[in-house]
Scaffold this motif. Structure first.
Motif, PDB file in Angstrom:
ATOM      1  N   THR A   3       0.793  -1.044   0.170  1.00 42.82           N
ATOM      2  CA  THR A   3      -0.113   0.044   0.133  1.00 42.82           C
ATOM      3  C   THR A   3       0.869   1.225  -0.215  1.00 42.82           C
ATOM      4  OG1 THR A   3      -0.127   0.029   2.589  1.00 42.82           O
ATOM      5  CG2 THR A   3      -1.767  -1.113   1.215  1.00 42.82           C
ATOM      6  N   TRP A   4       2.158   1.192   0.255  1.00 47.51           N
ATOM      7  CA  TRP A   4       3.029   2.245   0.493  1.00 47.51           C
ATOM      8  C   TRP A   4       2.436   3.357   1.466  1.00 47.51           C
ATOM      9  CZ3 TRP A   4       7.815   2.292  -1.056  1.00 47.51           C
ATOM     10  CH2 TRP A   4       8.029   1.688  -2.340  1.00 47.51           C
ATOM     11  N   ASN A   5       1.905   2.556   2.789  1.00 52.00           N
ATOM     12  CA  ASN A   5       1.220   3.237   3.680  1.00 52.00           C
ATOM     13  C   ASN A   5       1.198   2.071   4.838  1.00 52.00           C
ATOM     14  OD1 ASN A   5      -0.445   4.733   5.159  1.00 52.00           O
ATOM     15  ND2 ASN A   5      -2.118   4.916   3.620  1.00 52.00           N
ATOM     16  N   ILE A   6       0.569   2.472   5.884  1.00 54.64           N
ATOM     17  CA  ILE A   6       0.336   1.542   6.881  1.00 54.64           C
ATOM     18  C   ILE A   6      -0.987   1.288   7.383  1.00 54.64           C
ATOM     19  CG2 ILE A   6       0.476   1.318   9.373  1.00 54.64           C
ATOM     20  CD1 ILE A   6       3.374   2.685   9.248  1.00 54.64           C
ATOM     21  N   ARG A   7      -1.716   0.394   6.651  1.00 52.09           N
ATOM     22  CA  ARG A   7      -3.061  -0.015   6.428  1.00 52.09           C
ATOM     23  C   ARG A   7      -3.384  -1.380   6.830  1.00 52.09           C
ATOM     24  NH1 ARG A   7      -7.101   3.521   5.240  1.00 52.09           N
ATOM     25  NH2 ARG A   7      -8.023   1.913   4.069  1.00 52.09           N
ATOM     26  N   THR A   8      -4.833  -1.443   7.568  1.00 50.08           N
ATOM     27  CA  THR A   8      -5.257  -2.923   7.870  1.00 50.08           C
ATOM     28  C   THR A   8      -6.454  -2.948   6.899  1.00 50.08           C
ATOM     29  OG1 THR A   8      -4.238  -2.717  10.137  1.00 50.08           O
ATOM     30  CG2 THR A   8      -5.926  -4.214   9.583  1.00 50.08           C
ATOM     31  N   LEU A   9      -6.599  -3.668   6.377  1.00 52.62           N
ATOM     32  CA  LEU A   9      -7.685  -4.118   5.396  1.00 52.62           C
ATOM     33  C   LEU A   9      -8.671  -5.074   6.214  1.00 52.62           C
ATOM     34  CD1 LEU A   9      -5.257  -4.501   2.328  1.00 52.62           C
ATOM     35  CD2 LEU A   9      -7.022  -2.595   2.812  1.00 52.62           C
ATOM     36  N   GLU A  10      -9.585  -4.767   6.359  1.00 52.53           N
ATOM     37  CA  GLU A  10     -10.728  -5.870   7.295  1.00 52.53           C
ATOM     38  C   GLU A  10     -11.633  -6.530   6.320  1.00 52.53           C
ATOM     39  OE1 GLU A  10     -11.927  -3.527  10.346  1.00 52.53           O
ATOM     40  OE2 GLU A  10     -10.250  -3.062  11.272  1.00 52.53           O
ATOM     41  N   GLY A  11     -11.750  -7.719   6.114  1.00 50.24           N
ATOM     42  CA  GLY A  11     -12.514  -8.529   5.386  1.00 50.24           C
ATOM     43  C   GLY A  11     -12.378  -8.616   3.909  1.00 50.24           C
ATOM     44  N   ARG A  12     -12.798  -9.562   3.068  1.00 54.98           N
ATOM     45  CA  ARG A  12     -12.481  -9.637   1.652  1.00 54.98           C
ATOM     46  C   ARG A  12     -12.688  -8.719   0.716  1.00 54.98           C
ATOM     47  NH1 ARG A  12     -15.769 -15.480   1.564  1.00 54.98           N
ATOM     48  NH2 ARG A  12     -14.228 -16.684   2.630  1.00 54.98           N
ATOM     49  N   ASP A  13     -13.740  -7.968   1.067  1.00 55.75           N
ATOM     50  CA  ASP A  13     -14.128  -6.575   0.151  1.00 55.75           C
ATOM     51  C   ASP A  13     -12.975  -5.676   0.218  1.00 55.75           C
ATOM     52  OD1 ASP A  13     -16.597  -7.889  -0.358  1.00 55.75           O
ATOM     53  OD2 ASP A  13     -17.620  -6.488   0.821  1.00 55.75           O
ATOM     54  N   GLN A  14     -12.473  -5.434   1.405  1.00 50.64           N
ATOM     55  CA  GLN A  14     -11.329  -4.102   1.444  1.00 50.64           C
ATOM     56  C   GLN A  14     -10.002  -4.965   0.861  1.00 50.64           C
ATOM     57  OE1 GLN A  14     -10.684  -2.399   5.333  1.00 50.64           O
ATOM     58  NE2 GLN A  14     -12.878  -2.006   5.466  1.00 50.64           N
ATOM     59  N   ILE A  15      -9.805  -6.229   1.086  1.00 54.33           N
ATOM     60  CA  ILE A  15      -8.458  -6.765   0.537  1.00 54.33           C
ATOM     61  C   ILE A  15      -8.838  -6.715  -1.078  1.00 54.33           C
ATOM     62  CG2 ILE A  15      -7.552  -8.929   0.233  1.00 54.33           C
ATOM     63  CD1 ILE A  15      -8.293  -9.311   3.471  1.00 54.33           C
ATOM     64  N   ARG A  16      -9.943  -7.091  -1.474  1.00 59.61           N
ATOM     65  CA  ARG A  16      -9.943  -7.222  -3.116  1.00 59.61           C
ATOM     66  C   ARG A  16      -9.931  -5.789  -3.552  1.00 59.61           C
ATOM     67  NH1 ARG A  16     -14.804  -9.274  -2.972  1.00 59.61           N
ATOM     68  NH2 ARG A  16     -15.695  -6.949  -2.965  1.00 59.61           N
ATOM     69  N   GLU A  17     -10.524  -4.647  -2.936  1.00 56.98           N
ATOM     70  CA  GLU A  17     -10.417  -3.320  -3.439  1.00 56.98           C
ATOM     71  C   GLU A  17      -8.912  -2.828  -3.544  1.00 56.98           C
ATOM     72  OE1 GLU A  17     -11.738   1.052  -1.883  1.00 56.98           O
ATOM     73  OE2 GLU A  17     -13.108  -0.584  -1.426  1.00 56.98           O
ATOM     74  N   MET A  18      -8.163  -3.230  -2.354  1.00 58.01           N
ATOM     75  CA  MET A  18      -6.914  -2.697  -2.454  1.00 58.01           C
ATOM     76  C   MET A  18      -5.841  -3.622  -3.714  1.00 58.01           C
ATOM     77  SD  MET A  18      -3.326  -3.712  -1.551  1.00 58.01           S
ATOM     78  CE  MET A  18      -3.293  -5.276  -0.225  1.00 58.01           C
ATOM     79  N   LEU A  19      -6.226  -4.677  -3.534  1.00 50.94           N
ATOM     80  CA  LEU A  19      -5.412  -5.530  -4.724  1.00 50.94           C
ATOM     81  C   LEU A  19      -5.856  -4.854  -6.195  1.00 50.94           C
ATOM     82  CD1 LEU A  19      -5.394  -9.194  -3.460  1.00 50.94           C
ATOM     83  CD2 LEU A  19      -3.387  -7.611  -3.391  1.00 50.94           C
ATOM     84  N   ALA A  20      -7.036  -4.722  -6.422  1.00 49.09           N
ATOM     85  CA  ALA A  20      -7.286  -4.240  -7.462  1.00 49.09           C
ATOM     86  C   ALA A  20      -6.928  -2.691  -7.965  1.00 49.09           C
ATOM     87  CB  ALA A  20      -8.953  -3.821  -7.606  1.00 49.09           C
ATOM     88  N   GLN A  21      -6.558  -1.957  -7.054  1.00 53.15           N
ATOM     89  CA  GLN A  21      -5.927  -0.870  -7.212  1.00 53.15           C
ATOM     90  C   GLN A  21      -4.458  -0.773  -7.250  1.00 53.15           C
ATOM     91  OE1 GLN A  21      -7.181   2.869  -5.277  1.00 53.15           O
ATOM     92  NE2 GLN A  21      -9.172   1.859  -4.936  1.00 53.15           N
ATOM     93  N   GLN A  22      -3.629  -1.879  -6.508  1.00 53.88           N
ATOM     94  CA  GLN A  22      -2.352  -1.879  -6.115  1.00 53.88           C
ATOM     95  C   GLN A  22      -1.502  -2.838  -6.813  1.00 53.88           C
ATOM     96  OE1 GLN A  22      -2.451   1.466  -4.679  1.00 53.88           O
ATOM     97  NE2 GLN A  22      -0.463   0.624  -3.606  1.00 53.88           N
ATOM     98  N   LEU A  23      -2.174  -3.853  -7.333  1.00 55.69           N
ATOM     99  CA  LEU A  23      -1.498  -4.905  -7.614  1.00 55.69           C
ATOM    100  C   LEU A  23      -0.533  -4.786  -8.809  1.00 55.69           C
ATOM    101  CD1 LEU A  23      -0.647  -7.961  -7.352  1.00 55.69           C
ATOM    102  CD2 LEU A  23      -3.012  -8.515  -8.383  1.00 55.69           C
ATOM    103  N   GLU A  24      -1.075  -3.990  -9.886  1.00 59.54           N
ATOM    104  CA  GLU A  24      -0.403  -3.702 -11.038  1.00 59.54           C
ATOM    105  C   GLU A  24       0.876  -3.174 -10.680  1.00 59.54           C
ATOM    106  OE1 GLU A  24      -0.715  -1.412 -15.482  1.00 59.54           O
ATOM    107  OE2 GLU A  24      -2.510  -1.767 -14.182  1.00 59.54           O
ATOM    108  N   GLY A  25       1.067  -2.264 -10.053  1.00 58.64           N
ATOM    109  CA  GLY A  25       2.140  -1.334  -9.403  1.00 58.64           C
ATOM    110  C   GLY A  25       3.292  -2.206  -8.734  1.00 58.64           C
ATOM    111  N   VAL A  26       2.750  -3.386  -7.989  1.00 60.76           N
ATOM    112  CA  VAL A  26       3.956  -4.056  -7.611  1.00 60.76           C
ATOM    113  C   VAL A  26       4.045  -5.469  -8.227  1.00 60.76           C
ATOM    114  CG1 VAL A  26       3.291  -3.087  -5.222  1.00 60.76           C
ATOM    115  CG2 VAL A  26       2.296  -5.174  -6.063  1.00 60.76           C
ATOM    116  N   ALA A  27       3.500  -5.751  -9.096  1.00 56.80           N
ATOM    117  CA  ALA A  27       3.643  -7.406  -9.721  1.00 56.80           C
ATOM    118  C   ALA A  27       4.974  -7.416 -10.461  1.00 56.80           C
ATOM    119  CB  ALA A  27       2.685  -7.574 -10.617  1.00 56.80           C
TER     120      ALA A  27
END
Length: 605
Positions: A50-74
């Motif tokens: 996340t380039w941040n300090i974050r806690t994602l709670e539950g599948r929806d938040q995890i999915r949302e984070m990956l949708a935005q961040q995955l391309e930049g870290v893959a």
């Protein structure tokens, strides 16, 4: 031929889940990755994704984070650390350690499976590829063997650097505050080759400890308090006195080769959005100077600015008045009458020292306090992570830090409540005596005790190292369930009309938010843009909601570009300095940083 040892079932289970997660990342399938998590799951990320300090709670938040961040870290890979054992409780809970790699970084993490699905997931950045610290096999040679004309010695290079940085060459990072936080962060940045300058108003490193009241010492044990790179030696006392800590910090600054300007006062800061740099006016040795760093870190103490209450009659009182941070110690007050307003750590320490010096001291307790005895805290609260017992079980300081970090704040109270229930039972007689003396006790809003109080509000507690017995036996006089009405020329008058004669009034009344320093130096508008520092949004006393899930504004990007906050106790200064340093290094190196879930501002102060 030696037979290869078979992988235990729990380890195979972890391997399978981590391989499935890696494959989902490779397919850029956030939905598929999120499906590997339990319904009530948590992914805590320290910078890695996340380039941040974050806690994602539950599948929806995890999915949302990956949708935005995955391309930049893959590409991303997860592998179990096969040098560490896998824990299996036999009832569906499996725990293990993992190594992580992305396009830009290497990291480390911890995983807990609940009946085959991920329950908690910790990912932390350890190093940036191409910008690794010069440690171990990469350590510098030091001496230059051979003969060469005109070369500089180490001392000459060091003197040149000290002469240039801040004068002919600007620091990339300026750290305001040279206590343990600023020093720990400075050491991390030094190893990452980020030009960094630390400024502090005191004459010597460590003076922020030396200049406090005589009896001040660490209330946390030595295993909890190491600085980065140089742990305390094995003969270091469990609870170090303030002057010993001050000397250690001064030594640390020197041997870690930190660029540290003492006797330097920050007068004003301004951010120039066009140049994306700061203009910082300082006064050093009586001379005004302008520094132009690109990143500015406030390491002015997690507690922020001293909070001194406004009480009628303060202008007519003829004795001395001090905030606890200004209290010099008890020597001048033997035989004097002292009223200490407050009942937390500093109040107890100061009252006990004054009593030892022969003062007539009264503590005024206006609200309840959580008390935990030091030996009980060490044995029950900290012993499994930070102790000789923990070290013997293989729990190093780094491993302890990561285990502590692996518990999301949302559910941490659930783990803390049984700990403090056990302490309450063990020390029941002690608490009965304290309440019989009139002391108002609490265990936090939900019974979760010291650590949650600290994380939520950083106040409202005392780790007892002896002062409570003085309250129990009446040596320290106590006035509770009351407030201050006003001051007269020679007394503190309580709300019930009781007058407490006083030669000295000590306001052990805590501190405001760290953004108060921003208001003083950059204006209220910038302070409000950043918002309150510290707290989780737990909707408990002094920690208003909404739920935020991490410490507000600490060690991560804020709403003001290039402005950061670093603070906390020695443990937090050590642990989180790594993640803040990596964020700053990434920006200095020009890496593609994409911050996910920037800090929202819900409270201004």
């Amino acid at each position: 031929m030696q037979k290869q040892q078979e992988t235990p079932p729990a380890a195979r289970q972890l391997d399978t889940v981590l391989e499935q997660l890696t494959q989902a990342m490779a397919r850029h399938a956030p939905e598929e990755a999120a499906a590997l998590f339990a319904d009530d799951s948590y992914w805590r990320d320290l910078v890695m994704f996340t380039w941040n300090i974050r806690t994602l709670e539950g599948r929806d938040q995890i999915r949302e984070m990956l949708a935005q961040q995955l391309e930049g870290v893959a590409p991303v890979t997860f592998k179990r650390d096969d040098t560490e054992p896998v824990s299996d409780d036999g009832q569906g809970l499996v725990e293990g350690w993992l190594r992580i790699e992305t396009a830009l970084a290497r990291g480390y993490g911890h995983i807990r499976l609940k009946h085959g699905r991920i329950g908690t997931f910790l990912t932390t950045m350890s190093e940036l590829k191409g910008h690794e610290e010069p440690l171990g096999v990469r350590r510098p040679m030091g001496a230059e063997h051979g003969i060469r004309r005109g070369r500089q010695t180490w001392q000459e290079r060091r003197q040149q650097e000290q002469a240039e940085l801040g004068t002919t060459r600007q620091p990339y990072v300026l750290i305001i505050g040279g206590g343990q936080g600023g020093i720990a962060l400075g050491a991390r940045l030094r190893q990452l080759d980020v030009p960094t300058l630390i400024i502090d108003q005191h004459a010597r490193p460590g003076d922020s400890w030396r200049r406090r009241y005589k009896s001040l010492c660490l209330h946390d044990p030595v295993w909890y308090d190491h600085l980065p790179y140089i742990p305390f030696p094995e003969n270091w006392p469990v609870f170090a006195p303030k002057d010993k800590i001050g000397d250690w910090l001064e030594m640390y600054v020197k041997v870690m080769e930190l660029n540290y300007w003492s006797s330097t006062v920050c007068k004003r800061v301004r951010y120039d959005a066009s140049s994306q740099a700061w203009e910082v006016e300082i006064e050093r040795d009586g001379q005004t100077q302008i520094l132009r760093p690109q990143q500015l870190v406030f390491a002015t103490g997690m507690s922020g600015k001293p909070n001194i209450p406004k009480i009628a009659g303060q202008d007519v009182f003829k004795g001395e008045q001090q905030h606890s941070s200004q209290h010099p110690g008890p020597e001048a007050y033997a035989g004097k009458k002292v009223v200490v307003i407050g009942a937390n750590n500093s109040a107890h320490d100061i009252c006990a020292a004054l009593w030892e010096a022969g003062a007539d001291v009264t503590m005024v307790q206006r609200s309840s306090t959580h008390i935990v005895r030091s030996d009980s805290l060490m044995e029950i609260g900290l012993g499994d992570l930070y102790s000789e017992r923990a070290l013997a079980a293989g729990v190093t300081t780094r491993k302890a830090d990561l285990l502590f970090a692996s518990l999301p704040y949302r559910i941490m109270a659930d783990f803390q409540i049984p700990v403090y229930d056990k302490i309450r039972e063990r020390d029941a007689d002690f608490y009965r005596q304290l309440e019989a003396a009139g002391f108002m006790l609490d265990w936090g809003d939900d019974g979760s005790g010291l650590f949650m109080k600290y994380l939520r509000r950083a106040s409202g507690y005392y780790i007892d190292v002896g002062a409570c017995q003085l309250i129990i036996d009446g040596s320290i006089k106590l006035r509770s369930r009351t407030d201050i009405s006003h001051l007269t020329e020679d007394a503190v008058v309580l709300a019930d009309g009781t007058a407490l004669p006083a030669d000295l009034v000590v306001y052990a009344t805590g501190y405001g938010s760290m953004n108060g320093w921003v208001a003083d130096l950059a204006g209220q508008e910038m302070a409000d843009r950043v918002g309150k520092c510290w707290g989780l949004g737990s909707d408990t006393t002094k920690d208003p909601g909404p739920w935020e899930g991490e410490q507000r504004n600490m060690w991560k990007p804020t709403q003001q570009p290039a402005l950061w906050f670093h603070g906390g106790n020695l443990h937090q200064s050590r642990h989180y300095s790594q993640y803040l340093a990596l964020q700053l290094k990434a920006r200095e190196a020009g890496l593609p940083v994409q911050v996910y879930g920037a800090q929202e501002v819900h409270h201004l102060r």
